[in-house]
Design a protein around this motif. Structure first.
Motif, PDB file in Angstrom:
ATOM      1  N   PRO A   1       0.830  -1.205   0.000  1.00  0.00           N
ATOM      2  CA  PRO A   1       0.000   0.000   0.000  1.00  0.00           C
ATOM      3  C   PRO A   1       0.865   1.255   0.000  1.00  0.00           C
ATOM      4  CG  PRO A   1       0.122  -0.882   2.217  1.00  0.00           C
ATOM      5  CD  PRO A   1       0.847  -1.850   1.334  1.00  0.00           C
ATOM      6  N   LEU A   2       0.279   2.378  -0.381  1.00  0.00           N
ATOM      7  CA  LEU A   2       1.003   3.629  -0.550  1.00  0.00           C
ATOM      8  C   LEU A   2       0.775   4.570   0.629  1.00  0.00           C
ATOM      9  CD1 LEU A   2       0.063   4.149  -4.291  1.00  0.00           C
ATOM     10  CD2 LEU A   2       2.386   3.749  -3.469  1.00  0.00           C
ATOM     11  N   ASP A   3       1.795   5.382   0.895  1.00  0.00           N
ATOM     12  CA  ASP A   3       1.686   6.394   1.948  1.00  0.00           C
ATOM     13  C   ASP A   3       1.173   7.729   1.426  1.00  0.00           C
ATOM     14  OD1 ASP A   3       2.878   5.006   4.340  1.00  0.00           O
ATOM     15  OD2 ASP A   3       4.536   4.773   2.922  1.00  0.00           O
ATOM     16  N   GLY A   4       1.155   7.898   0.118  1.00  0.00           N
ATOM     17  CA  GLY A   4       0.660   9.155  -0.435  1.00  0.00           C
ATOM     18  C   GLY A   4       0.568   9.112  -1.943  1.00  0.00           C
ATOM     19  N   ILE A   5      -0.390   9.861  -2.457  1.00  0.00           N
ATOM     20  CA  ILE A   5      -0.621   9.945  -3.908  1.00  0.00           C
ATOM     21  C   ILE A   5      -0.867  11.396  -4.261  1.00  0.00           C
ATOM     22  CG2 ILE A   5      -2.188   9.333  -5.804  1.00  0.00           C
ATOM     23  CD1 ILE A   5      -2.865   6.770  -4.224  1.00  0.00           C
ATOM     24  N   VAL A   6      -0.245  11.873  -5.336  1.00  0.00           N
ATOM     25  CA  VAL A   6      -0.521  13.210  -5.846  1.00  0.00           C
ATOM     26  C   VAL A   6      -0.968  13.097  -7.298  1.00  0.00           C
ATOM     27  CG1 VAL A   6       1.891  13.628  -6.541  1.00  0.00           C
ATOM     28  CG2 VAL A   6       0.342  15.556  -6.145  1.00  0.00           C
ATOM     29  N   LEU A   7      -2.012  13.836  -7.628  1.00  0.00           N
ATOM     30  CA  LEU A   7      -2.542  13.901  -8.990  1.00  0.00           C
ATOM     31  C   LEU A   7      -2.627  15.358  -9.404  1.00  0.00           C
ATOM     32  CD1 LEU A   7      -5.535  11.398  -8.619  1.00  0.00           C
ATOM     33  CD2 LEU A   7      -3.267  10.896  -9.549  1.00  0.00           C
TER      34      LEU A   7
END
Length: 349
Positions: free
Chosen positions: A107-113
């Motif tokens: 799993p990811l700790d952060g996502i930016v779009l």
């Protein structure tokens, strides 16, 4: 609507260009980066956010996606410079959950779009995104599938009017659609100049306002790339792949996209619209996010003076909790007041 004009969203130039992406400091703060974390940049572009994220979080690793093969090729230097901490993949951000699994990043700790077209694409005449340069009517971010020229020369009048009205909020959408049909009877529309000149002869230019063709070009780009559908899918994918405490940060440049992000995050944070006797309140599912900020974050006056692209930018962020991800809801675009991609039924203003 916000974001009119040929807005360039901060993903500009070559990967090593001295370019500062829009709302960079605000994005880094909203992500709450931590050393050794696992992150995803869903819109790599020129690598501005990716570079800054890796520099701000020692030992962190990052998976960056972009549907444009040119952006992926241009990022090779940054990949080498980051010595194994950065992985690039040509993919749509709607597929971010699957890509995170594929590269063992979930799993990811952060996502930016960072939503929208990049100035890197706008500045290339052969890509057909801009009427500032005469080029082929292409507009395909991934260089595959139906082009803008295909849509203009093959679409029915009602479909084209719908696209111009709903995706560009062009009030003279019917007149522009009729003009397109008349023009293509004589010869296909194949260049950006042809379309821009055609629209300029129908839509009145406002003193000091954007070019009359701005809204039509925006609408075509959104339709060709299914940008609203992609955004909805990406939001659901982010919910599925973020670790509890992980952050989702989205920067938009048009009111259409911002409306979808706002609707999604508000609903996922448990903020249901008030009921009435005509539409009684319904019980809400367990919240999956909490809002980091109550409203959107916008650029400072100083940034707007230094970078006109920042004027329409809005940042929204939320933090994932431990509740199970919900099933995808394809109707989110419609719930936000926007028809699905390439609508076929005209709605009067």
């Amino acid at each position: 609507m916000s974001g009119q004009g040929e807005q360039e969203n901060g993903r500009a130039g070559a990967a090593d260009a001295p370019h500062v992406p829009v709302l960079l400091a605000e994005v880094l703060e909203a992500l709450a980066l931590k050393p050794g974390g696992r992150y995803l940049d869903g819109t790599f572009g020129a690598g501005g956010y990716s570079r800054a994220m890796l520099e701000a979080a020692p030992g962190a690793t990052l998976l960056a996606l972009d549907r444009d093969p040119t952006a992926i090729a241009g990022g090779a230097g940054l990949v080498a410079a980051m010595a194994g901490r950065l992985t690039l993949a040509q993919s749509r951000f709607s597929e971010l959950a699957a890509e995170a699994e594929r590269f063992a990043m979930a799993p990811l700790d952060g996502i930016v779009l960072d939503i929208g077209v990049s100035s890197m694409q706008i500045d290339q005449a052969e890509r057909g995104f801009s009427f500032r340069f005469d080029g082929p009517l292409d507009m395909r971010m991934g260089r595959e599938g139906q082009s803008a020229a295909d849509l203009l020369n093959e679409g029915e009048e009602g479909l084209l009017a719908d696209i111009f009205y709903h995706y560009g909020e062009e009030r003279r959408s019917r007149a522009v659609a009729r003009a397109v049909i008349e023009a293509r009877r004589k010869a296909p529309l194949t260049t950006t100049k042809q379309l821009a000149d055609l629209v300029a002869g129908i839509v009145w230019a406002e003193p000091g306002g954007p070019h009359p063709a701005t809204r039509v070009f925006q609408a075509l780009r959104i339709a060709v790339n299914d940008e609203l559908g992609e955004l909805v899918a990406a939001l659901h994918a982010a919910e599925a792949v973020l670790v509890p405490g992980g952050r989702l940060v989205v920067v938009t440049f048009h009111s259409l996209e911002d409306r979808i992000v706002k609707q999604f995050l508000a609903e996922r944070a448990g903020r249901a619209p008030a009921g009435s006797r005509h539409a009684p309140a319904v019980s809400m599912a367990q919240p999956t996010f909490s809002l980091v900020n109550r409203g959107p974050i916008t650029a400072s006056e100083a940034e707007m003076r230094a970078n006109s692209r920042a004027r329409s930018a809005k940042l929204r962020a939320a933090e994932r909790n431990a509740a199970p991800a919900r099933p995808a809801e394809p109707g989110l675009v419609a719930l936000a007041g926007i028809p699905a991609s390439q609508p076929r039924r005209r709605h009067r203003a």
